[in-house]
Enzyme design. Structure first.
Site, short mmCIF file in Angstrom:
data_model
loop_
_atom_site.label_atom_id
_atom_site.label_comp_id
_atom_site.label_asym_id
_atom_site.label_seq_id
_atom_site.Cartn_x
_atom_site.Cartn_y
_atom_site.Cartn_z
N GLU A 87 -40.38 12.64 56.55
CA GLU A 87 -39.40 11.88 55.77
C GLU A 87 -38.68 10.89 56.68
OE1 GLU A 87 -37.00 15.43 54.54
OE2 GLU A 87 -35.39 14.19 55.30
N CYS A 119 -39.29 18.41 53.32
CA CYS A 119 -39.71 19.26 54.44
C CYS A 119 -41.12 19.84 54.27
CB CYS A 119 -38.71 20.39 54.64
SG CYS A 119 -37.11 19.80 55.19
N ARG A 207 -24.90 23.82 45.74
CA ARG A 207 -25.35 25.17 45.39
C ARG A 207 -26.81 25.23 44.99
NH1 ARG A 207 -24.92 26.14 39.77
NH2 ARG A 207 -24.17 24.32 38.64
N THR A 209 -29.22 24.28 46.85
CA THR A 209 -30.09 24.36 48.02
C THR A 209 -30.62 25.76 48.30
OG1 THR A 209 -28.19 24.65 49.47
CG2 THR A 209 -29.00 22.41 49.19
N HIS A 242 -40.56 28.18 56.10
CA HIS A 242 -39.72 27.03 56.42
C HIS A 242 -38.38 27.54 56.92
CE1 HIS A 242 -37.81 23.24 56.52
NE2 HIS A 242 -36.97 23.51 55.53
#
Lengths: 354, 132
Positions: A87, A119, A207, A209, A242
């Protein structure tokens, strides 16, 4: 309907390589500047990697790919696809893949392009490279996950937004150090994190995430993969998730019944930060560095927006021969020079001159 | 705009490609049309390994605007393992950490950005050789 993805022709990783810049910014530097140290006991990581002033996603992709080529021992001219997932591509228009291909001697008989999926752009490139080789369109394909992540000064993400990643040369299973057993991708429209065009820094949907993004997508990707392949967590020698911070992958591993030992080698975030498109794949190279022939390794990425790619790889005895042909991932982790916030701010263009 | 120059020199800057004299075996960087040793015009392309040692160096504290972000940075004469002495910028190393005779290896880095809108030029630099 089978949900698992497997190429027609058995495919695997022929060579892999990592890269992490030398410089580290301790999280305490950010805490002291922006919070007067108030959060010093709750920092998400110890330190993050920072690219030097002359490094970007292209230069870092080149070194990781050179390491992958050393391990693969492949003639670069036989690589027919170069896909860089990031990115933080240096250009908005002009592929990172063309510069990488030219420098590595892959040009001109190749396709070259860039992937973007926050990601998980790196694992997205691995999926595409696997399909490309597995369908017989080319003998070998290069997939890279690499980032110089952007963090807004003072923002929660500034503690972790780091630089680094990994490269993989996919090829026929007979030559592979790790053969793909199967993969599965789980994607929904979830606004957990985004950066609008021409904006310097990303925004996060607060929130969104955690539960609705990271945990939900990885859980579904991994459990579906294991169900479809009829596997248990105990079948895996190692698992790599991740890693935006230390807490998330540890919690995810626990929820899925993976042990601390299974995730230990691939969990690098405390030492190098969240390398975004490079994060899960970089951890995966560290896992491969320590893997034994016959080991099964789980790789599960997460990309905001949102989705997760889950893979099951089985390591072959060829890994013993190629492992030492290039620097280990841990050697890049240990190659460090700590810098202060001022130098980081200067190098990362956080000081506006005009 | 340095686009034509960089495009023309890309294999030299990206891959450290010089020449080798077919008559006397002398290797040169940058590439030559005539061998400076035996004056032969029979030369072939030769890719250097990218390994060498620091012959001498100097540190820059006042630079062109283009290199402002990099200062202080060091430039060096590097003696390549295959013979030629080349001028190069050093990477990942502070002025106090460089030593004459130090083993170095080639890396690809940004050389400079041609303003906000122009191309980014990449090329070789050398850094202290990585230890495993």
């Amino acid at each position: 309907m089978s949900k698992i993805m497997k190429p027609i022709r058995k495919t695997g990783i022929i060579g892999y390589g990592a890269y992490i810049p030398k410089y580290r910014l301790p999280a305490s530097e950010i805490s002291n500047l922006w919070r007067d140290g108030q959060d010093k006991d709750f920092l998400p990581i110890k330190q993050k990697s920072v690219p030097g002033p002359d490094e970007d996603t292209i230069t870092m992709s080149i070194e990781a790919s050179q390491n992958a080529l050393k391990r693969a021992g492949t003639d670069p001219q036989k690589i027919r696809a170069v896909w860089v997932g990031s990115e933080s591509h240096p250009y908005a228009v002009k592929p990172s893949g063309t510069v990488v291909s030219q420098i590595l001697g892959i040009v001109p008989d190749t396709v070259a392009g860039d992937f973007e999926f926050a990601c998980k752009a790196g694992t997205e490139a691995i999926q595409a490279a696997t399909a490309f080789v597995g369908s017989g369109m080319g003998e070998y394909a290069l997939a890279v996950g690499m980032d110089t992540a952007q963090g807004k000064p003072g923002d929660a993400l500034e503690y972790t937004a780091a630089a680094g990643g990994a490269a993989f040369i996919m090829g026929p299973a007979e030559e592979a150090v790790a053969v793909l057993e199967g993969s599965y991708s789980y994607v929904t429209d979830t606004p957990d994190f985004f950066r609008r065009a021409h904006q310097k820094y990303p925004e996060h949907g607060n929130r969104f995430t955690g539960d609705l993004a990271y945990f939900h997508h990885i859980f579904n990707a991994v459990t579906t993969l294991m169900e479809e392949l009829n596997l248990q967590t105990s079948d895996f020698a190692q698992a790599v998730f991740h890693q935006p911070n230390v807490k998330f992958p540890r919690k995810k591993a626990k929820d899925l019944n993976f042990t601390a030992k299974q995730i230990k080698e691939g969990l690098l975030v405390d030492f190098v930060g969240n390398t975004y498109a490079g994060a899960s794949v970089l951890g995966f190279t560290a896992a491969l560095d320590k893997a034994n022939p016959g080991d099964r390794i789980l790789l599960a990425s997460f990309g905001s927006g949102a989705g997760s790619d889950a893979f099951s790889f089985i390591v072959t005895d060829k890994i013993e021969k190629v492992r030492d042909r290039a620097p280990s991932t841990r050697s890049y982790v240990h190659r460090e020079e700590k810098i202060e916030y001022a130098r980081y701010a200067r190098w990362r263009n956080k000081i506006v001159m005009h | 705009m340095d686009i034509p120059r960089y495009w023309r020199l890309r294999n030299q800057r990206y891959r450290l490609e010089g020449t080798e004299c077919i008559e006397c075996g002398q290797r040169n960087f940058p590439p030559r049309c005539i061998c400076p040793h035996c004056k032969s015009d029979s030369l072939k392309s030769f890719r250097f390994s990218g390994r060498g040692t620091v012959y001498s160096f100097s540190t820059i504290y006042q630079a062109l605007d283009t290199f402002d972000k990099d200062i202080p940075y060091s430039i060096a004469l590097v003696k390549l393992d295959e013979g030629p002495l080349i001028t190069t910028q050093l990477a990942d190393v502070g002025p106090d950490e460089i030593q004459i005779g130090q083993p170095v290896e080639m890396v690809i880095r940004k050389i400079y950005e041609d303003g906000e809108n122009g191309p980014i030029q990449y090329g070789y630099k050398f850094r202290p050789a990585l230890k495993e």
